[in-house]
Design a protein around this motif. Structure first.
Motif, PDB file in Angstrom:
ATOM      1  N   LYS A  76       4.926  41.999 -14.017  1.00 43.22           N
ATOM      2  CA  LYS A  76       5.470  41.880 -12.632  1.00 43.22           C
ATOM      3  C   LYS A  76       4.612  41.376 -11.894  1.00 43.22           C
ATOM      4  O   LYS A  76       3.578  42.052 -11.608  1.00 43.22           O
ATOM      5  CB  LYS A  76       6.128  43.502 -12.322  1.00 43.22           C
ATOM      6  N   GLY A  77       5.074  40.442 -10.898  1.00 40.24           N
ATOM      7  CA  GLY A  77       4.417  39.892 -10.101  1.00 40.24           C
ATOM      8  C   GLY A  77       3.478  38.618 -10.458  1.00 40.24           C
ATOM      9  O   GLY A  77       2.924  37.800  -9.789  1.00 40.24           O
ATOM     10  N   ARG A  78       3.404  38.607 -12.082  1.00 37.77           N
ATOM     11  CA  ARG A  78       2.785  37.199 -12.560  1.00 37.77           C
ATOM     12  C   ARG A  78       3.567  36.454 -13.305  1.00 37.77           C
ATOM     13  O   ARG A  78       3.075  35.260 -13.461  1.00 37.77           O
ATOM     14  CB  ARG A  78       1.599  37.996 -13.591  1.00 37.77           C
ATOM     15  N   PHE A  79       4.432  37.007 -13.810  1.00 38.83           N
ATOM     16  CA  PHE A  79       5.453  36.304 -14.815  1.00 38.83           C
ATOM     17  C   PHE A  79       6.665  35.917 -13.975  1.00 38.83           C
ATOM     18  O   PHE A  79       7.170  36.952 -13.204  1.00 38.83           O
ATOM     19  CB  PHE A  79       5.774  36.834 -15.993  1.00 38.83           C
ATOM     20  N   THR A  80       7.380  34.967 -14.218  1.00 37.66           N
ATOM     21  CA  THR A  80       8.640  34.479 -13.798  1.00 37.66           C
ATOM     22  C   THR A  80       9.376  33.959 -14.871  1.00 37.66           C
ATOM     23  O   THR A  80       9.263  32.898 -15.423  1.00 37.66           O
ATOM     24  CB  THR A  80       8.637  33.547 -12.494  1.00 37.66           C
ATOM     25  N   ILE A  81      10.778  34.643 -15.054  1.00 40.89           N
ATOM     26  CA  ILE A  81      11.522  34.000 -16.084  1.00 40.89           C
ATOM     27  C   ILE A  81      12.653  33.292 -15.386  1.00 40.89           C
ATOM     28  O   ILE A  81      13.103  33.814 -14.186  1.00 40.89           O
ATOM     29  CB  ILE A  81      12.206  35.306 -17.017  1.00 40.89           C
TER      30      ILE A  81
END
Length: 126
Positions: free
Chosen positions: A64-69
């Protein structure tokens, strides 16, 4: 349904990668799509998911906060943008799909997804 994942590679800690997963399904927009990963000797774990008709996205606490789907329904493709990568992110990353909206309590379980891509290796060096 065929899923084709791509975009993995070798990157230094702190670097970025973007994974893609192209689906063959014409009704792609109605699918729940997810990313999972599996490191050597470990079980497959949930990373992120996006559901049809749901503007929210869902993530494992570790990313959370580093990856974006994200998803592009016009291209039948989902993406996983990964930044600030850490050595512990090293794993084979799989995209997966289910033809309906998965309820939230079941979203993180690999067993609730029907179709899987072949996996793409992500290696983060320290």
């Amino acid at each position: 349904v065929q899923l084709q994942a791509s975009g993995g590679g070798l990157v230094q800690a702190g670097g970025s990668l973007r994974l893609s997963c192209a689906a063959s399904e014409r009704f792609f927009s109605s699918y729940t799509m997810g990313w999972f990963r599996q490191a050597p000797g470990k079980e497959r774990e949930f990373v992120a998911a996006v559901r049809s008709g749901d503007t929210n996205t869902y993530y494992a606490d570790s990313v959370k906060g580093r990856f974006t789907i994200s998803r592009d329904n016009a291209k039948n493709t989902i993406y996983l943008q990964m930044i600030s990568l850490k050595p512990e992110d090293t794993a084979v990353y799989y995209c997966a799909s289910h033809p309906r909206r998965i309820i939230l309590t079941a979203l993180r379980s690999p067993g609730n997804y029907d179709y899987w891509g072949q996996g793409t290796q992500v290696t983060v060096s320290s």
